[in-house]
Scaffold this motif. Structure first.
Motif, PDB file in Angstrom:
ATOM      1  N   ALA A  83       0.834  -1.205   0.000  1.00 29.82           N
ATOM      2  CA  ALA A  83       0.000   0.000   0.000  1.00 29.82           C
ATOM      3  C   ALA A  83       0.866   1.251   0.000  1.00 29.82           C
ATOM      4  N   ASP A  84       1.985   1.205   0.737  1.00 24.13           N
ATOM      5  CA  ASP A  84       2.896   2.349   0.769  1.00 24.13           C
ATOM      6  C   ASP A  84       3.502   2.598  -0.605  1.00 24.13           C
TER       7      ASP A  84
ATOM      8  N   ALA B 138     -13.840   1.554   2.115  1.00 23.03           N
ATOM      9  CA  ALA B 138     -12.675   1.397   1.243  1.00 23.03           C
ATOM     10  C   ALA B 138     -13.053   1.643  -0.217  1.00 23.03           C
ATOM     11  N   PHE B 139     -14.215   1.144  -0.621  1.00 24.56           N
ATOM     12  CA  PHE B 139     -14.685   1.356  -1.994  1.00 24.56           C
ATOM     13  C   PHE B 139     -14.934   2.837  -2.259  1.00 24.56           C
ATOM     14  N   ASP B 140     -15.549   3.520  -1.308  1.00 22.70           N
ATOM     15  CA  ASP B 140     -15.796   4.956  -1.467  1.00 22.70           C
ATOM     16  C   ASP B 140     -14.500   5.737  -1.626  1.00 22.70           C
ATOM     17  N   LEU B 141     -13.477   5.357  -0.871  1.00 25.09           N
ATOM     18  CA  LEU B 141     -12.175   6.016  -0.998  1.00 25.09           C
ATOM     19  C   LEU B 141     -11.588   5.800  -2.385  1.00 25.09           C
TER      20      LEU B 141
ATOM     21  N   LEU C 145      -6.215   2.035   4.092  1.00 25.92           N
ATOM     22  CA  LEU C 145      -6.470   3.466   4.264  1.00 25.92           C
ATOM     23  C   LEU C 145      -7.765   3.707   5.038  1.00 25.92           C
ATOM     24  N   ALA C 146      -8.765   2.876   4.766  1.00 23.98           N
ATOM     25  CA  ALA C 146     -10.050   3.029   5.456  1.00 23.98           C
ATOM     26  C   ALA C 146      -9.891   2.783   6.953  1.00 23.98           C
TER      27      ALA C 146
ATOM     28  N   GLY D  45     -12.526  13.118   9.981  1.00 29.00           N
ATOM     29  CA  GLY D  45     -12.292  14.507   9.577  1.00 29.00           C
ATOM     30  C   GLY D  45     -11.128  14.692   8.659  1.00 29.00           C
ATOM     31  N   VAL D  46     -10.354  13.640   8.435  1.00 25.91           N
ATOM     32  CA  VAL D  46      -9.209  13.762   7.529  1.00 25.91           C
ATOM     33  C   VAL D  46      -9.706  13.734   6.089  1.00 25.91           C
ATOM     34  N   SER D  47      -9.193  14.615   5.241  1.00 25.80           N
ATOM     35  CA  SER D  47      -9.633  14.692   3.844  1.00 25.80           C
ATOM     36  C   SER D  47      -9.284  13.422   3.110  1.00 25.80           C
ATOM     37  N   ILE D  48     -10.179  12.984   2.245  1.00 31.49           N
ATOM     38  CA  ILE D  48      -9.939  11.764   1.462  1.00 31.49           C
ATOM     39  C   ILE D  48      -9.816  12.085  -0.012  1.00 31.49           C
ATOM     40  N   GLY D  49      -9.649  13.357  -0.360  1.00 30.61           N
ATOM     41  CA  GLY D  49      -9.481  13.694  -1.761  1.00 30.61           C
ATOM     42  C   GLY D  49     -10.735  13.487  -2.556  1.00 30.61           C
ATOM     43  N   ARG D  50     -11.878  13.869  -1.992  1.00 34.39           N
ATOM     44  CA  ARG D  50     -13.161  13.606  -2.651  1.00 34.39           C
ATOM     45  C   ARG D  50     -13.282  14.390  -3.951  1.00 34.39           C
ATOM     46  N   CYS D  51     -13.780  13.749  -4.984  1.00 39.34           N
ATOM     47  CA  CYS D  51     -13.969  14.402  -6.270  1.00 39.34           C
ATOM     48  C   CYS D  51     -15.229  15.269  -6.223  1.00 39.34           C
TER      49      CYS D  51
END
Length: 445
Positions: free
Chosen positions: A334-335, A382-385, A430-431, A437-443
């Protein structure tokens, strides 16, 4: 069926409350039964029972005849079960991995699910509470099937010819196999005395029983081929049920042998007797606290002796040790995938193999967006991320018709692609690690 005709499809039963009796005391409830029957067009016996307080509810049609108004929703006690049963049959047909017991648990929350009343599914019980009917209806709505479509499907489904029963001679070889090889008596599966079928008094079984026995035969053959006693015992427990406060000896047999051969601790100190009756199959279970002690002693021994080779560990402990190793490998993968070069590889794997027009074809089918994680074997978060980080890619294979859907063709491609399991593992990790509250880079384009 036209949804406007639904009211005739599900007749309601309305409670005759004390408030209702007081409101119409002079106009209805104070008159003799013959007068009420003649005036409102009711059967005499029904009118007699209503006037004399012998019934606590009546149908919606009779309510309208008597009181000249629509019944309030709060007073509706039951509705006829025809519509409910049609929904149940269609749902079980569309979801062949769901049983009537599963549905009973969902629909009748709070009731005794150990002894479900299947008469509500057979039509022996003619009415159901309206909230149960609503829950069944909501299952279709949650899957994007509106009421009009569902009613159309029900009518189509009714046209399919059904063979409800299967000749007993077809199930008999499976029953004898399970009895001889696994020790499961046929009566426990049939819920009938075995000799009633053997003598010819009963000649057929319900189709769902036949299908369940076939599945058990396949599971039994798989368990026997594995050579593991625990799988055989678990199969028996599926039929007979577990015993409260006890654990199958086969669950801890490997740990007990490990303690004896490696740690030098005899079985008697944990079992309170020799292991012979258990090894010979005369005794199947041990007290739950004894099983917990055996497992705890194994873990304690490993903590004190970390150098014990993996190959001699009991299967359960070996899997636990390997799980820790796999976790480190996944974290490392993952890293790597989170680095710039890894992101490029990820996008290459997720990129669709066909043009957008190909994924829009109805022939392949579509999956509701909320159901896609299950298809891919991922948790929803995880899928949403993954979608949020690659939203442009998923737009190419998605379709919006009041709700978002993904092409089944793309989902099938994705599960077969080499490397997708690493991407899935990355977002699962990651999930887990992501804090609130941490940003997940949402489109947001």
């Amino acid at each position: 069926m036209d949804p406007s005709k639904k009211r005739h499809y599900r007749q309601q039963r309305v409670a005759l409350t004390e408030d209702l009796r007081r409101r119409f005391a002079s106009s209805v409830f104070s008159q003799p039964a013959p007068a009420v029957a003649k005036r409102f067009g009711l059967p005499y016996l029904l009118a007699y029972n209503i006037i004399n307080g012998r019934v606590s509810s009546i149908t919606e049609r009779h309510y309208r005849l008597l009181f000249g108004e629509a019944p309030p929703e709060a007073q509706i006690l039951r509705v006829t079960s025809d519509y409910f049963r049609d929904m149940v049959e269609l749902w079980l047909y569309l979801n062949d991995d769901t049983t009537k017991l599963d549905l009973y648990r969902d629909l009748f929350a709070g009731r005794d699910v150990e002894r479900p009343d299947y008469r509500v599914f057979t039509g022996y019980i003619k009415t159901v509470p309206p909230e149960v009917e609503h829950r069944m209806e909501q299952k279709f709505l949650d899957n994007g099937i509106d009421r009009k479509t569902m009613l159309h499907w029900i009518e189509t489904f009714k046209q399919i010819p059904k063979r409800e029963r299967v000749p007993y001679r077809r199930i008999r070889p499976h029953l004898l196999f399970l009895q001889e090889q696994i020790g499961i008596h046929p009566s426990a599966i049939l819920h009938q005395q075995f000799n009633r079928y053997e003598s010819g008094r009963l000649k057929s079984v319900p189709r769902h029983v036949f299908q369940r026995v076939e599945a058990m035969r396949r599971a039994a053959e798989k368990a026997l081929n594995s050579g593991r006693e625990i799988k055989i015992q678990r199969l028996r427990e599926r039929v007979y049920g577990p015993k409260a406060g006890y654990t199958l000896y086969a669950e801890v047999a490997e740990e007990l042998h490990f303690l004896k051969s490696v740690a030098g601790k005899g079985p008697k100190r944990y079992l309170g007797r020799t292991a012979a009756p258990y090894e010979q199959g005369k005794v199947k279970r041990i007290a739950g606290w004894r099983a917990a002690t055996i497992q705890r002693e194994c873990r304690r021994f490993l903590d004190l002796n970390p150098g014990v080779p993996l190959q001699i560990l009991p299967r359960r402990l070996r899997q636990h040790q390997l799980a820790g190793l796999f976790k480190l490998l996944i974290e490392r993968a993952a890293d790597i995938l989170s680095r710039p070069d890894g992101v490029v590889v990820e996008q290459q794997i997720l990129t669709p193999s066909h043009r957008k027009t190909e994924y829009e074809k109805e022939v392949y089918g579509f999956t509701l967006f909320e159901k896609a994680p299950k298809t891919l074997g991922m948790r929803k978060k995880a899928f949403d991320l993954m979608v949020a980080r690659n939203c442009d890619i998923f737009r190419q294979v998605g379709r919006y018709t009041r709700r978002w859907y993904l092409s089944d063709l793309y989902l099938k491609e994705l599960t077969a692609k080499r490397g997708f399991n690493l991407i899935s593992a990355k977002y699962e990790l990651l999930a887990v690690q992501m804090k609130q509250g941490v940003s997940i880079g949402r489109c947001v384009n």
